[in-house]
Enzyme design. Structure first.
Site, short mmCIF file in Angstrom:
data_model
loop_
_atom_site.label_atom_id
_atom_site.label_comp_id
_atom_site.label_asym_id
_atom_site.label_seq_id
_atom_site.Cartn_x
_atom_site.Cartn_y
_atom_site.Cartn_z
N CYS A 338 0.82 -1.22 0.00
CA CYS A 338 0.00 0.00 0.00
C CYS A 338 0.85 1.26 0.00
CB CYS A 338 -0.95 0.06 1.20
SG CYS A 338 -1.98 -1.37 1.38
N SER A 339 2.03 1.19 -0.57
CA SER A 339 2.91 2.37 -0.58
C SER A 339 3.45 2.57 -1.98
CB SER A 339 4.04 2.17 0.43
OG SER A 339 3.49 1.98 1.71
#
Ligand SMILES: Cc1ncc(COP(=O)(O)O)c(C=O)c1O
Lengths: 382, 125
Positions: A338-339
């Site tokens: 999620c980055s």
């Protein structure tokens, strides 16, 4: 530490759980609190007047104080949400009227996607601009600065005191995403205007989060949804919203989840955050030493000072590491975690292998991870 | 994941039969959620695939999916390609992968690339 408090290890004694940055395992105290609510007083809160409902209301309200005390905030600054993500969205979209064309929303390249996308969407609606810290922007036009206190990828701690001060000087607001720090170190909200976290990352149930909104800026954000419990007065023509946290908590909340969060905080306090932090630091040092000893430092991203380690091997796919580690019951996160913006910056389109610690993590877990990681390299590298 | 199946995946990863390039037609596909990329090279003669190779940045399961797919399609007519599916390719040994949607997507990366060719050839017909 406290492994016996986590029933999952009774069922899965061989489990090496190294994905606590994703979500933490749940201690018996939390499971019992949720079950106790279901079994003994599962009534709605804030509405009915019989004994059961009063007990539920009391238990629920007591958590607000617990959460406030846990981070040194005021009870009135605690808003229950569904998650860190929801809290960020509440602030971002709640500030629509605050943002003007040309305003700068400053983020860091380390943010979780949740702390980026909501701002991009609000920027598109308002004409504000999202700028990342590594673009070295002029701080003058910054209306919002949102940053994560601990990176969910590198385990590094960021305070940004100077930027916070500058943004405040210019009338801007600051949001700290404390999702990864609140369960690892003693939290100090300093003079941040807003802070968010998710219960499930600090040993509580999922579906509950907290938004801290400083008293002095709380009226700057508008609620996103409306419903029961949110108003002071209502007539056919009009409604006056409550002037406290209630206006952000429309409808029946996740009662059992909040009660579970209360139990999680009691649990953490009982051990003490100082001890938890010491344990996390000790394991972090141990892991760093083991990576060095085993010639794996070259794969480490950043310089973790809390228990979150991301590794990138130039040849082997993160999913393949995870697959082989899984064969040995070692659970890690693999991929971009999620980055995406940070991964783009690092040129790691396939992401990383991330091992993250919780209070139940042991040095043996670290040893098993190191051995498993090395074994995967041996098996998969040319 | 079953041990025998895993060994099979790793074996094909370390000893691929179809990795490489040829001078044929190129088709490509990418799994945006994990960053895997594949290019398949197809030498087609009289509507028949006479040679196929693949390369790219692939995890072991995506590699496995490409290997099995190319095992199957080399020598086939383009018009027969529509019958290919993951359950057949995986067979009994790999059936468990069908229950794992995330990794099945890796396995199907090569098939997705091939779909492009299928739809192009259908248009021609
Ligand atoms: C730093 C950070 N912020 C926000 C989030 C989002 O948390 P949630 O999905 O619980 O809303 C996460 C979760 O991974 C995180 O690590």
């Amino acid at each position: 530490m406290n492994r016996s408090d986590f029933p999952i290890f009774d069922y899965q004694p061989d489990l090496v759980y190294l994905d606590s940055a994703n979500t933490t395992l749940k201690p018996r105290a939390v499971i019992d609190a949720v079950r106790n609510y279901y079994e003994n007083y599962s009534a709605n809160i804030g509405r009915a007047t019989y004994d059961l409902a009063e007990r539920a209301t009391l238990e629920f309200n007591s958590v607000r104080q617990k959460v406030a005390d846990f981070v040194g905030a005021d009870l009135r600054e605690v808003i229950f949400t569904h998650s860190a993500t929801y809290g960020i969205n509440q602030v971002a979209f709640g500030l629509r009227d605050f943002l003007r064309v040309g305003d700068v929303i400053l983020l860091t390249e380390y943010e979780h996607n949740s702390n980026i996308i909501a701002w991009q969407k609000v920027a598109a609606e308002t004409g504000a601009r999202v700028v990342f810290l590594d673009e070295k922007p002029d701080l003058e036009n910054v209306k919002i600065f949102a940053f994560s206190h601990v990176s969910n990828i590198t385990g590094e701690v960021f305070d940004y005191d100077e930027i916070t001060a500058k943004v405040h000087e210019n009338g801007g607001l600051v949001l700290a995403d404390i999702t990864q720090s609140i369960g690892r170190t003693k939290t100090n909200l300093k003079n941040y205007d807003f802070a968010v976290f998710s219960s499930h990352k600090i040993y509580g149930p999922s579906g509950v989060g907290v938004l801290f909104a400083h008293r002095e800026v709380q009226e700057k954000i508008n609620p996103l949804i409306f419903g029961s419990q949110t108003f002071k007065k209502i007539s056919r023509e009009n409604v006056i919203l409550a002037d406290n946290f209630s206006r952000f908590e429309a409808g029946t909340p996740n009662i059992e989840g909040v009660i579970g969060l209360g139990a999680a905080i009691d649990f953490l306090n009982k051990i003490s955050m100082n001890k938890i932090s010491e344990h996390d630091i000790e394991l972090t040092k141990y892991m760093t030493k083991q990576l060095e000893k085993n010639g794996l430092m070259q794969f480490l991203i950043g310089a973790p000072t809390t228990g979150i380690f991301s590794l990138n091997h130039p040849k082997i796919h993160p999913h393949d590491f995870a697959m082989l580690l899984n064969q040995q019951k070692i659970a890690v996160r693999a991929g971009r975690s999620c980055s995406d913006i940070l991964m783009q910056k690092l040129g790691l389109d396939r992401g990383v292998v991330r091992a993250s610690f919780g209070i139940y993590t042991t040095k043996t877990d670290v040893d098993k991870f190191i051995a498993g990681y090395k074994n995967a390299i041996e098996r998969l590298a040319d | 994941m079953d041990k025998v199946f895993l060994e099979e995946i790793i074996y094909r990863y370390k000893h691929p039969l179809h990795r490489g390039k040829n001078s044929g037609q190129k088709i490509a596909s990418e799994n945006v959620s994990c960053g895997d990329k594949i290019t398949i090279y197809l030498e087609i003669f009289d509507d028949k695939i006479v040679d196929a190779k693949f390369d790219g940045s692939l995890c072991s399961i995506a590699n496995y999916g490409a290997e099995l797919l190319l095992d199957k399609i080399i020598g086939q007519k383009i018009t027969e390609l529509s019958q290919i599916n993951s359950a057949d390719l995986l067979g009994e040994i790999g059936a468990s992968l069908l229950q794992n949607p995330v990794r099945l997507k890796c396995f199907e990366l090569a098939q997705i690339a091939l779909n492009e060719l299928k739809s192009a050839s259908q248009k021609r017909i």
